[in-house]
Design a protein around this motif. Structure first.
Motif, PDB file in Angstrom:
ATOM      1  N   LYS A 257       0.838  -1.190   0.000  1.00  0.00           N
ATOM      2  CA  LYS A 257       0.000   0.000   0.000  1.00  0.00           C
ATOM      3  C   LYS A 257       0.878   1.247   0.000  1.00  0.00           C
ATOM      4  CE  LYS A 257      -4.394  -1.157   0.251  1.00  0.00           C
ATOM      5  NZ  LYS A 257      -5.265  -0.672  -0.817  1.00  0.00           N
ATOM      6  N   LEU A 258       0.412   2.279  -0.698  1.00  0.00           N
ATOM      7  CA  LEU A 258       1.125   3.552  -0.664  1.00  0.00           C
ATOM      8  C   LEU A 258       0.290   4.536   0.145  1.00  0.00           C
ATOM      9  CD1 LEU A 258       2.077   3.889  -4.427  1.00  0.00           C
ATOM     10  CD2 LEU A 258       3.418   2.880  -2.582  1.00  0.00           C
ATOM     11  N   ALA A 259       0.940   5.228   1.076  1.00  0.00           N
ATOM     12  CA  ALA A 259       0.239   6.225   1.865  1.00  0.00           C
ATOM     13  C   ALA A 259       0.891   7.581   1.632  1.00  0.00           C
ATOM     14  CB  ALA A 259       0.288   5.855   3.344  1.00  0.00           C
ATOM     15  N   ALA A 260       0.127   8.500   1.050  1.00  0.00           N
ATOM     16  CA  ALA A 260       0.636   9.862   0.858  1.00  0.00           C
ATOM     17  C   ALA A 260       0.203  10.676   2.061  1.00  0.00           C
ATOM     18  CB  ALA A 260       0.085  10.455  -0.427  1.00  0.00           C
ATOM     19  N   LEU A 261       1.182  11.185   2.827  1.00  0.00           N
ATOM     20  CA  LEU A 261       0.826  11.817   4.094  1.00  0.00           C
ATOM     21  C   LEU A 261       0.299  13.232   3.910  1.00  0.00           C
ATOM     22  CD1 LEU A 261       3.731  10.333   6.153  1.00  0.00           C
ATOM     23  CD2 LEU A 261       1.383   9.562   6.017  1.00  0.00           C
ATOM     24  N   LEU A 262       0.595  13.869   2.780  1.00  0.00           N
ATOM     25  CA  LEU A 262      -0.057  15.149   2.483  1.00  0.00           C
ATOM     26  C   LEU A 262      -0.413  15.152   1.008  1.00  0.00           C
ATOM     27  CD1 LEU A 262      -1.070  17.966   3.052  1.00  0.00           C
ATOM     28  CD2 LEU A 262       1.226  18.827   2.773  1.00  0.00           C
ATOM     29  N   MET A 263      -1.682  15.013   0.729  1.00  0.00           N
ATOM     30  CA  MET A 263      -2.084  14.947  -0.667  1.00  0.00           C
ATOM     31  C   MET A 263      -3.489  15.495  -0.814  1.00  0.00           C
ATOM     32  SD  MET A 263      -1.822  11.843  -3.199  1.00  0.00           S
ATOM     33  CE  MET A 263      -1.008  12.525  -4.567  1.00  0.00           C
ATOM     34  N   PHE A 264      -3.715  16.214  -1.910  1.00  0.00           N
ATOM     35  CA  PHE A 264      -5.020  16.816  -2.162  1.00  0.00           C
ATOM     36  C   PHE A 264      -5.623  16.193  -3.403  1.00  0.00           C
ATOM     37  CE2 PHE A 264      -2.241  19.902  -0.158  1.00  0.00           C
ATOM     38  CZ  PHE A 264      -2.992  20.296   0.932  1.00  0.00           C
ATOM     39  N   ILE A 265      -6.930  16.357  -3.552  1.00  0.00           N
ATOM     40  CA  ILE A 265      -7.609  15.789  -4.717  1.00  0.00           C
ATOM     41  C   ILE A 265      -7.034  16.385  -6.001  1.00  0.00           C
ATOM     42  CG2 ILE A 265      -9.514  17.470  -4.750  1.00  0.00           C
ATOM     43  CD1 ILE A 265     -11.329  15.063  -5.526  1.00  0.00           C
ATOM     44  N   THR A 266      -6.553  17.631  -5.897  1.00  0.00           N
ATOM     45  CA  THR A 266      -5.944  18.263  -7.071  1.00  0.00           C
ATOM     46  C   THR A 266      -4.683  17.509  -7.505  1.00  0.00           C
ATOM     47  OG1 THR A 266      -5.381  19.853  -5.325  1.00  0.00           O
ATOM     48  CG2 THR A 266      -6.763  20.641  -7.076  1.00  0.00           C
ATOM     49  N   ASP A 267      -3.953  16.922  -6.541  1.00  0.00           N
ATOM     50  CA  ASP A 267      -2.774  16.113  -6.888  1.00  0.00           C
ATOM     51  C   ASP A 267      -3.202  14.806  -7.558  1.00  0.00           C
ATOM     52  OD1 ASP A 267      -0.923  17.900  -5.691  1.00  0.00           O
ATOM     53  OD2 ASP A 267      -1.378  17.066  -3.731  1.00  0.00           O
ATOM     54  N   VAL A 268      -4.259  14.202  -7.026  1.00  0.00           N
ATOM     55  CA  VAL A 268      -4.759  12.951  -7.607  1.00  0.00           C
ATOM     56  C   VAL A 268      -5.147  13.186  -9.062  1.00  0.00           C
ATOM     57  CG1 VAL A 268      -6.556  11.184  -7.489  1.00  0.00           C
ATOM     58  CG2 VAL A 268      -5.553  12.084  -5.386  1.00  0.00           C
ATOM     59  N   HIS A 269      -5.770  14.341  -9.305  1.00  0.00           N
ATOM     60  CA  HIS A 269      -6.174  14.676 -10.665  1.00  0.00           C
ATOM     61  C   HIS A 269      -4.974  14.687 -11.600  1.00  0.00           C
ATOM     62  CE1 HIS A 269      -8.623  16.382 -13.803  1.00  0.00           C
ATOM     63  NE2 HIS A 269      -7.795  17.394 -13.941  1.00  0.00           N
ATOM     64  N   SER A 270      -3.861  15.190 -11.125  1.00  0.00           N
ATOM     65  CA  SER A 270      -2.705  15.285 -12.017  1.00  0.00           C
ATOM     66  C   SER A 270      -1.948  13.960 -12.140  1.00  0.00           C
ATOM     67  CB  SER A 270      -1.780  16.422 -11.590  1.00  0.00           C
ATOM     68  OG  SER A 270      -1.008  16.011 -10.512  1.00  0.00           O
ATOM     69  N   ILE A 271      -2.142  13.042 -11.191  1.00  0.00           N
ATOM     70  CA  ILE A 271      -1.519  11.725 -11.332  1.00  0.00           C
ATOM     71  C   ILE A 271      -2.349  10.857 -12.277  1.00  0.00           C
ATOM     72  CG2 ILE A 271      -0.979   9.566 -10.129  1.00  0.00           C
ATOM     73  CD1 ILE A 271      -0.498  11.283  -7.623  1.00  0.00           C
ATOM     74  N   GLY A 272      -3.670  10.971 -12.171  1.00  0.00           N
ATOM     75  CA  GLY A 272      -4.558  10.108 -12.954  1.00  0.00           C
ATOM     76  C   GLY A 272      -4.833   8.824 -12.176  1.00  0.00           C
ATOM     77  N   LEU A 273      -6.018   8.260 -12.367  1.00  0.00           N
ATOM     78  CA  LEU A 273      -6.413   7.082 -11.584  1.00  0.00           C
ATOM     79  C   LEU A 273      -5.604   5.849 -11.969  1.00  0.00           C
ATOM     80  CD1 LEU A 273     -10.290   7.382 -11.374  1.00  0.00           C
ATOM     81  CD2 LEU A 273      -8.557   8.159  -9.783  1.00  0.00           C
ATOM     82  N   GLU A 274      -5.243   5.750 -13.240  1.00  0.00           N
ATOM     83  CA  GLU A 274      -4.488   4.579 -13.705  1.00  0.00           C
ATOM     84  C   GLU A 274      -3.263   4.366 -12.819  1.00  0.00           C
ATOM     85  OE1 GLU A 274      -3.663   1.329 -15.669  1.00  0.00           O
ATOM     86  OE2 GLU A 274      -5.429   2.512 -16.199  1.00  0.00           O
ATOM     87  N   GLN A 275      -2.515   5.445 -12.573  1.00  0.00           N
ATOM     88  CA  GLN A 275      -1.295   5.324 -11.784  1.00  0.00           C
ATOM     89  C   GLN A 275      -1.518   5.564 -10.300  1.00  0.00           C
ATOM     90  OE1 GLN A 275       0.829   8.020 -14.442  1.00  0.00           O
ATOM     91  NE2 GLN A 275       2.306   6.408 -14.854  1.00  0.00           N
TER      92      GLN A 275
END
Lengths: 410, 298
Positions: free
Chosen positions: A252-270
């Protein structure tokens, strides 16, 4: 992308407004509340704070409506530099700005909060992470709104262990923020019965390739790899972990500070399977969805994250307080008096529901442990998170007595 | 044999091999970028500080082709260098060509400024948190090498980088065109007297150097965060690579690019905190011992 030109013009309008304040200031000062959004309009944190925070504050002002006084909103770019933030704050307060909002980047947030304390003016921090704002460096005229490092560490660290992720390895940005996040999260992991198998400190800034660190983490066979970093460091870690198939084999990967805006730029695939915590998610319930629908037309092609929503919630509560005090009394009162009234009144809004502000200035609300969805589970735009768990408002933040805030002892 | 290695250095041998390989891959990026810089400096005498921004543009153009025109990775590999290279040609014609007779410092200041402006424009247009770009389907997946899990895409990066490096070296060292170029750097007037259009050749060379940066940008897009700052983080290291290799030395930039990638990879195992510094320490030592760089002519 719509962000484009309007965003640029907006930022310009906003910065020039900053200097236009003095002329307008005296005209109808007695009947006008002036709010200044100070954040990153052009750098790394532009998407996480920036024009989105301004849009959300504007939304709050609009919804608050005409209540017998005017509300003016100005905004400016502190460029993530404490010196710029401090001189801007002095200028704004001297020119009649009643409240400064957002103030991301912990170093700037702390510096501006000190200016506000010295001038006894209201500062509501939404964007900074450090829990020192309501700890050793707390101030009677300040409130810390959306989230902090303690809450992130507790939610992501503690809850993940309870979900079975009991062995951890940290990839930590090698500076104060990363160390603090690693230390706090590590404490929750061990308190919940987990073990820390190791940590690697990555140079900051200046690391783009994390594959080497990821391979080292994997070699320890830890069940969870915790990223104690932020922004593009986290994004690079997540992208490269997906590339090296780390999540596909159960880690499992745990991002300790992350916003939905970051998820948007990573994309769900990755990004799929990634764990993080926010205190607001637009798709939590009918109220958060309603708020998001209302604010989206104002947003710069992003959905609101917890900082944006925090700016909305904070502005609304501040204006309610002013109304309750009466505009004349509020204009005459100092920052501490206004913040005391804010603390005395429970908060209520669509983004965070019901909440309170503690004596040390900490705004309390629930914290959500989130997992990034698989592409197949996502059915609409920005449908990115599954809620894994909720920490109730009373437990989400550091206990009042442990922060070392002088306001609490007195 | 593996146990001996492990006994000697206290790090499991599989981990070490893995790190050597990863270092080599990072070295491929350093080599690609420093190669472009070396070509530009060697032939134009311009220290191209816009290179990081042009690397970033390469990645962004790949994203634009996908998002706006539906053209995938392989089209980007072809079109992005052409588009970014062409923008480089315009920059050279409009700005940089005016500085050839002045001190290096002016070129450095101009290109640094241009780089900052380009980055700022991209940040305003596209925000700062980056854009998604996926690994092409043909190159996704991984090989299990026994000692590590090796993504196919990383293998492709090394192959592609080696191809471009060797091709560039061959063109400059072994072809007639390369001979003209090298001659023009020595005695431009004389070459021009033989009927060769030297200014045009120089413009095209700058475009080619910029295109190399764009190729590296496209290679980087699926594995690094595609954001406006992505080049500025890398470019300082790449300059150190160029200085170590010897300013303007094509072979030097390739060999030191790969070599320093490996050194950095090893540092990430033994002393992670120093991995961003080690290249600069080497640079300082090389400058003291051989001021012209490892492959430079004093």
């Amino acid at each position: 992308m719509e962000l484009g030109r309007r965003g640029v013009l907006g930022a310009f309008a906003v910065t020039t407004l900053g200097s236009a304040v003095p002329r307008m200031a005296r005209a109808q000062a007695a009947n006008t509340i002036r709010i200044g959004v100070m954040n990153d309009q052009s750098g790394t944190y532009k998407d996480n704070t920036g024009p989105g925070s301004v849009a959300c504050a504007r939304q709050a002002i609009e919804e608050f409506g005409a209540q017998g006084f005017n509300v003016e909103l100005i905004a400016a770019d502190h460029q993530n530099k404490p010196d710029v933030g401090v001189s801007l704050a002095r200028q704004w307060y001297d020119q009649g700005v009643d409240m400064i909002l957002d103030i991301p980047t912990s170093s700037v947030g702390l510096a501006v909060q000190n200016v506000a304390k010295e001038k006894n003016k209201v500062a509501i921090n939404v964007g900074s992470a450090t829990s020192d704002l309501t700890g050793a460096q707390c101030s009677p005229s300040a409130v810390h709104w959306a989230y902090d490092t303690y809450q992130l560490a507790k939610s992501t660290g503690g809850a993940t262990v309870r979900a079975g992720g009991d062995t951890w390895f940290f990839i930590t940005a090698d500076y104060a923020f990363g160390h603090a996040l690693e230390r706090d999260t590590g404490a929750f992991v061990t308190a919940a019965g987990g073990r820390i198998l190791g940590a690697v400190r990555t140079p900051f800034p200046g690391t783009t390739d994390f594959s080497s660190f990821l391979v080292q983490a994997q070699a320890t066979r830890a069940k969870v790899i915790g990223f104690a970093n932020a922004g593009s460091d986290t994004i690079n870690c997540v992208k490269q972990a997906a590339e090296f198939g780390i999540t596909r084999r159960g880690t499992k990967l745990a991002a300790l500070l992350m916003f939905i805006t970051d998820v948007h730029s990573i994309g769900l695939e990755q990004g799929q399977g990634l764990i993080c915590s926010e205190t607001f998610y637009w798709d939590l319930n009918d109220r958060t969805r309603a708020f998001t629908r209302r604010v989206l037309p104002k947003m710069p092609s992003l959905y609101p994250n917890m900082i944006h929503a925090g700016c909305y919630s904070a502005t609304l509560h501040y204006l309610k307080t002013v109304k309750e005090m009466g505009i004349g009394a509020a204009k005459a009162a100092n920052g501490t008096d206004i913040v005391n009234r804010m603390k005395a009144m429970p908060t209520q809004d669509d983004a965070f529901g019901a909440g309170t502000i503690r004596p040390d200035g900490r705004k309390l609300h629930a914290s959500f442990l989130l997992e990034v969805k698989k592409p197949s589970e996502s059915t609409k735009p920005w449908d990115y998170f599954k809620v894994l768990g909720t920490t109730p408002a009373g437990e989400a933040f550091r206990p009042l007595t442990e922060g070392g805030c002088a306001l609490v002892r007195s | 044999m593996l146990e001996t290695i492990e006994g000697l250095i206290g790090v499991p041998a599989p981990l070490l091999f893995g790190q050597l390989l990863l270092g080599l891959i990072n070295g491929a990026f350093y080599a690609m970028l420093s190669l472009g810089l070396a070509v530009i400096f060697g032939l134009l005498n311009i220290i191209n500080f816009t290179h990081g921004a042009q690397f970033m543009m390469g990645a962004f153009v790949a994203w634009m082709l996908l998002a706006w025109a539906g053209l995938g990775y392989w089209w980007a590999m072809l079109l992005s260098p052409l588009i970014v290279g062409f923008s480089g040609i315009i920059l050279e014609k409009v700005f940089i060509s005016r500085l050839y007779k002045l001190d290096h410092l002016y070129g450095l200041l101009l290109t640094l400024g241009l780089g900052l402006i380009i980055e700022g424009v991209f940040r305003n247009e596209f925000g700062s948190s980056g854009l998604p770009y996926r690994i092409p389907a043909e190159l996704s997946g991984a090989w299990d090498l026994g000692f590590m899990f090796m993504p196919i895409y990383r293998g492709w990066v090394v192959v592609a980088a080696l191809f471009f490096c060797i091709a560039t070296w061959l063109i400059i060292e072994k072809t007639r065109l390369g001979a003209y170029l090298r001659a023009a750097t020595e005695r431009a007037e004389l070459v021009q007297a033989f009927g060769i259009n030297v200014p045009r050749m120089i413009t095209l060379t700058y475009g080619a150097g910029v295109a190399l940066a764009a190729v590296a940008g496209v290679l980087a897009a699926p594995i690094y965060s595609v954001n406006p700052q992505m080049g500025s983080n890398l470019i300082i290291v790449v300059f150190a690579v160029v200085v170590i290799g010897g300013m303007g030395s094509i072979l030097g930039s390739i060999v030191t690019g790969f070599g320093l990638g490996i050194v950095e990879g090893l540092t990430k195992v033994f002393w992670p905190e120093a991995s961003a510094t080690v290249i600069f320490v080497i640079m300082a030592i090389v400058l003291l011992a051989r001021p012209a760089g490892l492959f430079g002519k004093a």
